[in-house]
Write a protein that holds these residues in place. Structure first.
Motif, mmCIF file in Angstrom:
data_model
loop_
_atom_site.group_PDB
_atom_site.id
_atom_site.type_symbol
_atom_site.label_atom_id
_atom_site.label_comp_id
_atom_site.label_asym_id
_atom_site.label_seq_id
_atom_site.Cartn_x
_atom_site.Cartn_y
_atom_site.Cartn_z
ATOM 1 N N VAL C 352 46.301 27.067 49.472
ATOM 2 C CA VAL C 352 44.860 26.822 49.372
ATOM 3 C C VAL C 352 44.157 27.912 48.567
ATOM 4 O O VAL C 352 43.112 27.649 47.984
ATOM 5 N N ALA C 353 44.749 29.098 48.518
ATOM 6 C CA ALA C 353 44.143 30.178 47.729
ATOM 7 C C ALA C 353 44.167 29.846 46.251
ATOM 8 O O ALA C 353 43.210 30.119 45.521
ATOM 9 N N PHE C 354 45.262 29.266 45.785
ATOM 10 C CA PHE C 354 45.310 28.854 44.388
ATOM 11 C C PHE C 354 44.172 27.877 44.123
ATOM 12 O O PHE C 354 43.432 27.994 43.136
ATOM 13 N N ALA C 355 44.002 26.934 45.039
ATOM 14 C CA ALA C 355 42.972 25.914 44.862
ATOM 15 C C ALA C 355 41.564 26.496 44.923
ATOM 16 O O ALA C 355 40.747 26.245 44.026
ATOM 17 N N TYR C 356 41.279 27.296 45.943
ATOM 18 C CA TYR C 356 39.883 27.752 46.044
ATOM 19 C C TYR C 356 39.506 28.712 44.922
ATOM 20 O O TYR C 356 38.371 28.701 44.440
ATOM 21 N N GLU C 357 40.463 29.516 44.483
ATOM 22 C CA GLU C 357 40.135 30.438 43.392
ATOM 23 C C GLU C 357 40.008 29.723 42.051
ATOM 24 O O GLU C 357 39.138 30.054 41.241
ATOM 25 N N MET C 358 40.854 28.744 41.810
ATOM 26 C CA MET C 358 40.710 27.992 40.556
ATOM 27 C C MET C 358 39.425 27.161 40.584
ATOM 28 O O MET C 358 38.798 26.940 39.556
ATOM 29 N N GLN C 359 39.031 26.719 41.758
ATOM 30 C CA GLN C 359 37.767 25.987 41.883
ATOM 31 C C GLN C 359 36.611 26.931 41.532
ATOM 32 O O GLN C 359 35.668 26.537 40.843
ATOM 33 N N MET C 360 36.710 28.165 41.969
ATOM 34 C CA MET C 360 35.666 29.139 41.618
ATOM 35 C C MET C 360 35.642 29.365 40.101
ATOM 36 O O MET C 360 34.576 29.465 39.492
ATOM 37 N N GLU C 361 36.809 29.427 39.481
ATOM 38 C CA GLU C 361 36.874 29.582 38.016
ATOM 39 C C GLU C 361 36.220 28.390 37.338
ATOM 40 O O GLU C 361 35.497 28.532 36.346
ATOM 41 N N LYS C 362 36.457 27.219 37.896
ATOM 42 C CA LYS C 362 35.907 25.996 37.316
ATOM 43 C C LYS C 362 34.393 26.010 37.431
ATOM 44 O O LYS C 362 33.674 25.654 36.494
ATOM 45 N N ILE C 363 33.920 26.422 38.592
ATOM 46 C CA ILE C 363 32.471 26.510 38.818
ATOM 47 C C ILE C 363 31.851 27.504 37.838
ATOM 48 O O ILE C 363 30.813 27.229 37.214
ATOM 49 N N ALA C 364 32.488 28.646 37.699
ATOM 50 C CA ALA C 364 31.965 29.666 36.781
ATOM 51 C C ALA C 364 31.882 29.130 35.359
ATOM 52 O O ALA C 364 30.887 29.323 34.652
ATOM 53 N N LEU C 365 32.944 28.423 34.978
ATOM 54 C CA LEU C 365 33.001 27.836 33.632
ATOM 55 C C LEU C 365 31.868 26.830 33.441
ATOM 56 O O LEU C 365 31.148 26.849 32.446
ATOM 57 N N ARG C 366 31.735 25.960 34.401
ATOM 58 C CA ARG C 366 30.769 24.883 34.311
ATOM 59 C C ARG C 366 29.340 25.405 34.277
ATOM 60 O O ARG C 366 28.494 24.919 33.546
ATOM 61 N N LEU C 367 29.065 26.430 35.077
ATOM 62 C CA LEU C 367 27.707 26.966 35.147
ATOM 63 C C LEU C 367 27.440 28.011 34.069
ATOM 64 O O LEU C 367 26.303 28.432 33.887
ATOM 65 N N GLY C 368 28.490 28.458 33.411
ATOM 66 C CA GLY C 368 28.309 29.525 32.424
ATOM 67 C C GLY C 368 28.008 30.860 33.094
ATOM 68 O O GLY C 368 27.279 31.694 32.561
ATOM 69 N N VAL C 726 45.229 33.159 32.077
ATOM 70 C CA VAL C 726 45.691 32.209 31.050
ATOM 71 C C VAL C 726 44.504 31.417 30.506
ATOM 72 O O VAL C 726 44.388 31.181 29.299
ATOM 73 N N LEU C 727 43.601 31.072 31.399
ATOM 74 C CA LEU C 727 42.366 30.384 30.983
ATOM 75 C C LEU C 727 41.582 31.262 30.027
ATOM 76 O O LEU C 727 41.114 30.826 28.979
ATOM 77 N N ASN C 728 41.476 32.536 30.378
ATOM 78 C CA ASN C 728 40.751 33.509 29.564
ATOM 79 C C ASN C 728 41.413 33.668 28.195
ATOM 80 O O ASN C 728 40.753 33.780 27.168
ATOM 81 N N ALA C 729 42.737 33.651 28.203
ATOM 82 C CA ALA C 729 43.472 33.890 26.956
ATOM 83 C C ALA C 729 43.475 32.672 26.036
ATOM 84 O O ALA C 729 43.407 32.793 24.817
ATOM 85 N N THR C 730 43.549 31.477 26.615
ATOM 86 C CA THR C 730 43.788 30.291 25.789
ATOM 87 C C THR C 730 42.686 29.257 25.864
ATOM 88 O O THR C 730 42.652 28.334 25.060
ATOM 89 N N GLY C 731 41.826 29.356 26.866
ATOM 90 C CA GLY C 731 40.823 28.316 27.060
ATOM 91 C C GLY C 731 41.379 27.118 27.817
ATOM 92 O O GLY C 731 40.659 26.168 28.120
ATOM 93 N N ALA C 732 42.674 27.146 28.113
ATOM 94 C CA ALA C 732 43.282 26.011 28.813
ATOM 95 C C ALA C 732 43.231 26.230 30.318
ATOM 96 O O ALA C 732 43.663 27.267 30.823
ATOM 97 N N PHE C 733 42.696 25.222 31.007
ATOM 98 C CA PHE C 733 42.579 25.288 32.462
ATOM 99 C C PHE C 733 43.766 24.544 33.053
ATOM 100 O O PHE C 733 43.872 23.329 32.930
ATOM 101 N N VAL C 734 44.661 25.283 33.697
ATOM 102 C CA VAL C 734 45.836 24.643 34.295
ATOM 103 C C VAL C 734 45.619 24.576 35.791
ATOM 104 O O VAL C 734 45.424 25.593 36.444
ATOM 105 N N SER C 735 45.636 23.367 36.331
ATOM 106 C CA SER C 735 45.334 23.230 37.759
ATOM 107 C C SER C 735 46.576 22.957 38.594
ATOM 108 O O SER C 735 46.477 22.552 39.749
#
Lengths: 154, 288, 756
Positions: C352-368, C726-735
């Motif tokens: 669940v940690a992988f999920a909740y932290e990637m969700q936070m990354e997604k939120i950050a991305l979406r909100l800028g 990896v997201l930071n390096a490539t822009g690719a969001f791997v879920s």
């Protein structure tokens, strides 16, 4: 077949089917159980021993090829019940956790230090790349070997 | 296995030939391939020819235009050999990527060749270098091109009474360059997903000729002949690099297996070749 | 004071000289070698078992389900997992027969002479298939267990948010890959059975053995031998092997050794539960979480085993270390026809940690919004309320770890540096952050029910001997116990011994799992030592007429005067009063309350907190991710032995790196294909990042010297930190993890396609 080799400084003669693994001869015939089996496929390095100065996986060596060999196992590292500097370094630096990879690591480290007195951390990493550890993350193993290399040259 | 196999351990090549001429049997050198199979109970042979003591199969020698590497030369010996370092550096690079030190100390060039895995790390180098194999038996010695040695997946032209005795590798000349890149599953103890060696001659930024050996992308190691022709005599431009990338991706024939996918292998093989070509024109020469 | 010092390990020297005896190093006269015959189909019925008549079966011991004296199940939570299959097969590698012979070669030969035929049934091989219920393989709907954690009003929360962000995250199986494979030796006697072996929980094995043969507590003896790694993989599975060895030993009337080879170990034993976790988060434009709906599905495999407990921890941690008033977490564990999954360091939390932290990354991305700022806005602090309604009343190092890791990794400066690097480079660096927490000890009422016991006895030589069933499996249990007892009792470290983990000699301290060994059992020992000190001080005070007497570093002292050594006084005590021994039992601290019915309240007495920064370099030609460095700050309350604690963090972190980028099981019709170390790959030294570990100590008032848990926390942070990098390096969001080069290549290609 009868095979004579030197093990930890002593000459031994064993009688074994020729294709039996050196690992089994060490553990079963000579009761040197310090060398471990982790995989049986030469991947984990827990069975590492030194043969004629080179670190080798004993699970991949048929005993018929060890005639006249000079072999060192982990039991051969300490002298007169005193830990050798490498072992002492592992103890002080936290290089062993569960200990199952430790004999192999010590052997790989010994082979490295016998060749390169002051290896860089990168050289140490490469020298133990064939020894898998699941407990330590390798950090303190590399620390220990580095520490031992500094002690030896002092 | 319940029975205990019989082992013949000759001391000379003639003795070894003699034994093999009587009966076909599995030949064991350093054991880094065969012992894995035996331990996994996937090889159940009754007899073995153990050639570990045949010293005639050892040694790395300077033969003028080429270096002669004995079949029992280990990866460690090749890594440390000044001859190989100078005249076939890609073979040093390849040897350093094999397994780890324990395997390098026992694995042999002959073993890598005869084991015939399409993923053998030294094989693309021998392919790109147009190496020659010395093959011997009681019947005598013959030379053959390494690039003719494999006929199908894990199949070679070696007769049951023959041994690979040595490998002749034409030396890298001063105006030539080579390159090696293995893409493995991890940074050590890895089987390759794609593995490439290149030998080429360039004058300024014109590629006079290029030889590309690739492993893990076909049932055997292959030379990318079509792509080599495409590139021969051409000036290296980013356009040509793109063409080369496409060409080799289509030329190779990888599969999807438990290690990787066909798509990945095609794509990355192309990218690795592109990296080599970029290295020729980049100012730092590193291809990054 | 030795607590807080890096004393040399009690159990250290043997492991360095090769003298330490692991189970396969032990030779017992007359031993037979046992082997398990297993199903090759994922689901079906056994049609026939035939033994090759041309083979001489007389020297072979054979056991099947009919040889089981009691009831045919492995004692765990539910009584559903048989020791040996009778007719029904529910997963590949399910044990059917046991055989033993005098040599390994002979038992292998015998195994090859057994043919089993099956009537195959359609197997359920994925969570999706299980939920679709086309085939029912457990209960009415294939669901082993459900949990619901609800707080506030979801609709209310959603209406307060400006944006809703959804995400689906997938996590795989993971193999514990202890370098010492599983193994046991069973030794029968006229009256009972003794089992020695590689294990984490001697009393679990003890319970299973007792039940198998209907033995009394004393007649079943279980001894843990030096264990080469466990990580949860040797929590429950050893009960199965122990019973298997015991069955053979009982029938053959000889000792039996079963050692798994690597392929069998990978193929048949428990794995980390894979899962699919869906997030739906409402958040304000400036980054505050207002509502969170989370659905967790875990794959339990074919039998219940410990799955409900894993699911419980997953559900409780699913929101992450964040404040959110309106939460709805649904969790289900489903059955599939695969080998049962089980304990692996983290036990539901890494998933669940992988999920909740990637969700936070997604939120950050979406909100800028800066991902770091997003964590700061929402992080739990002391006094805040968690998803289960727990008020965090003490030991909350959340801010400390985040600030520390940001500072030490130079997160903000490095991020800016990387930003300004050439974007067209073929090697791209990236930085990623993760923030996580881990409840220490058993969930909810677990510890209260367990009533862990541990004690201290004084030997005739005047040394203190620790009595506990907590096992040393690499983490340094023996050493830290001796440190705690030495300081609390007033002796020197060298005068503390530790009894062998033998059920006939030590009380049940509970299993060595759940990051509880130091916090719970260490605490029990601390209290036992405290009581013992009082007792002996009182005795010594009387003996010497010294009311102000104190015990310091092994000597009884009044003022400046040394009155006697501890050994002397202990001798007197023994002569006059008999044995000096204290056993204590764990009691949960006051003010910690949990409700099993509503699944709410204080889930754990304390949480450990972590923050991590991963620096990666992605090769854009090969899509290989190199993890260059990991900086992590972890609040563990107090480091009893800083070197050992750092070792736990480093080791757990690398296991999490493997989880994040390279470890993957490949399946074919319910069977694991990559069952060798050449193809189930874990990081080598060349794959390991440089690591900087900072231990933060936010003392937990009810832990020994302030300590809480360290074992599992490190498992939670690396995978999401790497994916974020990896997201930071490539822009690719791997879920989905592991972020293999193949997966990353697809993600990068998709990204390119969507941009163009």
């Amino acid at each position: 077949m009868k095979i004579e080799f030197q093990i930890n400084g002593a000459t031994r003669v064993i009688d074994s089917p020729p294709m039996r693994r050196l690992l089994d001869v060490l553990r079963e015939d000579l009761r040197l159980t310090g060398t471990k089996e982790g995989c049986g496929e030469g991947e984990c390095g827990a069975c590492s021993v030194i043969i004629n100065g080179e670190v080798i996986n004993s699970c991949l060596v048929p005993v018929c090829q060890t005639t006249g060999a000079i072999i060192t196992t982990v039991e051969g590292l300490a002298k007169d019940a005193r830990l050798d500097p490498l072992q002492q370094a592992f103890l002080e630096a936290g290089g062993a956790q569960c200990g199952i990879c430790t004999p192999g690591m010590l052997i790989a480290a010994r082979a490295l230090l016998d060749l390169t007195a002051q290896p860089t951390r990168d050289e140490i990493k490469e020298a133990i790349a064939g020894n898998l550890c699941r407990c330590t993350g390798y950090v303190k193993i590399i620390d220990a070997i580095e520490r031992a290399s500094l002690i030896r040259t002092r | 296995m319940m029975h205990t196999p019989k082992v013949y351990s000759p001391r000379s090549l003639d003795e070894a030939y003699e034994i093999l001429s009587r009966r076909a049997m599995k030949v064991i050198a350093g054991g880094t391939d065969l012992m894995v199979l035996i331990n996994a109970r996937q090889l159940d042979a009754e007899e073995f020819l153990d050639i570990w003591r045949v010293d005639e199969l050892r040694g790395i020698a300077d033969e003028g235009d080429s270096i002669r590497i004995g079949a029992l030369a280990t990866y460690t010996e090749m890594i440390r050999s000044p001859l190989v370092q100078e005249f076939a550096p890609a073979l040093v690079a390849a040897s350093r990527t094999v397994g780890a030190i324990q395997i390098q100390n026992r694995g042999t060039l002959g073993g890598n060749i005869v084991n015939a895995s399409p993923a053998g790390d030294s094989l693309p180098v021998l392919a790109a270098y147009d190496a020659e194999l010395e093959i011997g038996s009681l019947r005598g010695l013959r030379l053959m091109s390494f690039n003719q040695f494999y006929t199908a997946y894990r199949r070679t032209v070696l007769e049951s009474d023959e041994l690979v005795v040595a490998v002749r590798v034409p030396k890298l000349k001063a105006d030539e360059r080579d390159f090696f890149c293995k893409v493995g599953t991890r940074r050590a103890q890895a089987i390759s997903k794609t593995v490439m060696a290149v030998k080429a001659k360039t004058e300024n930024e014109i590629l006079e000729w290029i030889r590309v050996g690739v492993g893990s992308v076909a049932p055997t190691v292959v030379r990318a002949y079509k792509t080599e022709s495409l590139l021969a005599g051409r000036a290296i431009t980013s356009d040509l690099i793109e063409q080369a990338r496409q060409s080799i991706s289509l030329e190779v024939n990888p599969i999807t297996d438990l290690r990787s996918t066909e798509h990945y292998r095609r794509r990355v093989t192309g990218n690795v070749l592109a990296r080599f070509l970029r290295g020729i024109i980049d100012s730092d020469g590193a291809g990054t | 004071m030795v607590v807080g010092q890096n004393v040399l390990r009690k159990e250290g020297v043997e492991k360095l000289t090769g003298a330490a005896r692991y189970i396969d190093d032990i030779a017992i006269e007359g031993v037979l070698y046992g082997k398990t015959i297993r199903s090759s189909v994922a689901r079906g019925l056994i049609k026939s078992i035939s033994f090759d008549p041309r083979f001489d079966w007389s020297p072979i011991t054979v056991c099947d389900w009919r040889d089981i004296p009691g009831e045919n199940f492995v004692a765990l939570i539910e009584q559903d997992q048989p020791l040996l299959a009778e007719r029904e097969i529910r997963h590949a590698e399910e044990p059917i027969l046991l055989i033993a012979a005098e040599s390994r070669a002979l038992v292998e030969e015998a195994a090859s002479r057994i043919r089993i035929e099956y009537e195959e049934l359609p197997a359920v091989l994925s969570m999706e298939e299980s939920l679709a219920c086309r085939e029912i393989i457990y209960g009415p709907d294939n669901v082993f267990k459900r949990f619901l954690i609800a707080r506030g009003d979801i609709d209310d929360g959603i209406s307060q948010g400006d944006v809703i962000i959804e995400g689906e995250y997938r996590v795989p199986h993971q193999e514990q890959l202890y370098i010492e494979p599983q193994g046991m030796i069973a030794v029968p006697s006229d009256t009972g059975m003794t089992v020695l072996g590689s294990m984490q929980c001697p009393y679990y094995v003890h319970k299973a053995l007792k039940q198998l043969f209907n033995l009394s507590d004393e007649r079943a003896v279980v001894i843990q031998t030096t264990t080469g790694g466990g990580f949860g993989g040797k929590e429950e599975y050893p009960s199965m092997i122990a019973c298997h060895a015991a069955l053979l030993a009982h029938k053959a009337r000889r000792p039996v050794k079963i050692i798994y080879d690597r392929a069998e170990d990978i193929a048949a034993t428990t794995k980390r539960h894979p899962g699919v976790i869906r997030h739906r988060t409402a958040v304000t434009r400036d980054g505050r979480l207002t509502a969170s709906e989370i659905d967790v599905v875990l794959d339990g495999g074919a039998y219940v085993t410990l799955t409900p407990v894993v699911l419980s921890r997953a559900a409780i941690h699913a929101l992450g270390p964040y404040r959110c008033e309106h939460v709805r977490i649904t969790a289900r564990a489903v059955a599939t026809n695969t080998p049962p999954n089980g304990a692996f360091r983290g036990f539901g939390a890494p998933q669940v940690a992988f999920a909740y932290e990637m969700q936070m990354e997604k939120i950050a991305l979406r909100l800028g919004i800066d991902p770091l700022e997003l964590r700061r806005i929402n992080m739990l602090k002391e006094g805040d309320i968690t998803a289960t309604g727990q008020r965090l009343q003490w030991s909350v190092g959340s801010e400390d770890v985040l600030n520390t890791v940001v500072e030490r990794s130079r997160f903000e400066e490095k991020r800016a540096e990387i930003q300004s690097e050439r974007a067209s480079s073929h090697k791209r660096r990236g930085l990623g952050l993760s923030f996580f927490f881990h409840g220490a000890g058993f969930t909810g009422s677990g510890e209260a029910k367990m009533k862990a016991r541990a004690g201290i006895e004084i030997t005739p030589e005047g040394r203190a001997r620790v009595l506990s069933s907590s096992t040393e499996i690499g983490q340094g249990t023996q050493t830290i116990f001796c440190q705690i007892v030495a300081d609390e009792l007033g002796l020197v470290f060298d005068d503390i011994e530790i009894e062998e983990t033998d059920t006939s000699r030590v009380p049940d301290s509970g299993p060595t799992v759940a990051s509880r060994t130091c916090m719970v059992v260490g605490r029990v020992l601390q209290l036992a030592a405290r009581e013992m000190k009082e007792r002996i001080k009182l005795f010594a005070a009387e003996l010497y007429g010294a009311p102000e007497i104190d015990l310091i570093e092994g000597h009884f002292i009044e003022g400046e005067k040394v009155l006697a050594s501890f050994a002397e006084v202990a001798r007197h005590y023994a002569a006059q009063r008999g044995e000096l021994k204290v056993e204590s039992q764990y009691a949960s601290p006051k003010g910690v309350e949990w409700d099993d019915q509503t699944y709410s309240g204080d889930a754990y007495p304390a949480f450990s907190w972590g923050a991590e920064v991963a620096e990666v370099e992605v090769d854009m030609d090969t899509f290989e991710v190199s993890v260059l460095k990991i900086t992590t700050a972890q609040d563990i309350g107090r480091a009893i032995h800083p070197l050992l604690a750092a070792g736990q963090i480093e080791g757990g972190t690398l296991q999490a790196v493997g989880y994040g980028i390279m470890e993957e099981l490949v399946w074919d019709r319910g069977r694991i294909v990559n069952r060798m170390l050449t193809n189930y790959i874990i990081p080598t030294s060349m794959d390991a990042p440089e690591m900087e570990t900072i231990i933060v100590e936010k003392e937990y008032p009810h832990g020994p010297f302030g300590a809480k848990g360290v074992g599992e926390l490190p498992m939670d942070g690396a995978a999401p930190a790497i994916a974020a990098a990896v997201l930071n390096a490539t822009g690719a969001f791997v879920s989905e993890i592991p972020v293999t080069p193949e997966r990353l290549m697809m993600a990068v290609e998709e990204l390119k396609a969507s941009v163009s």
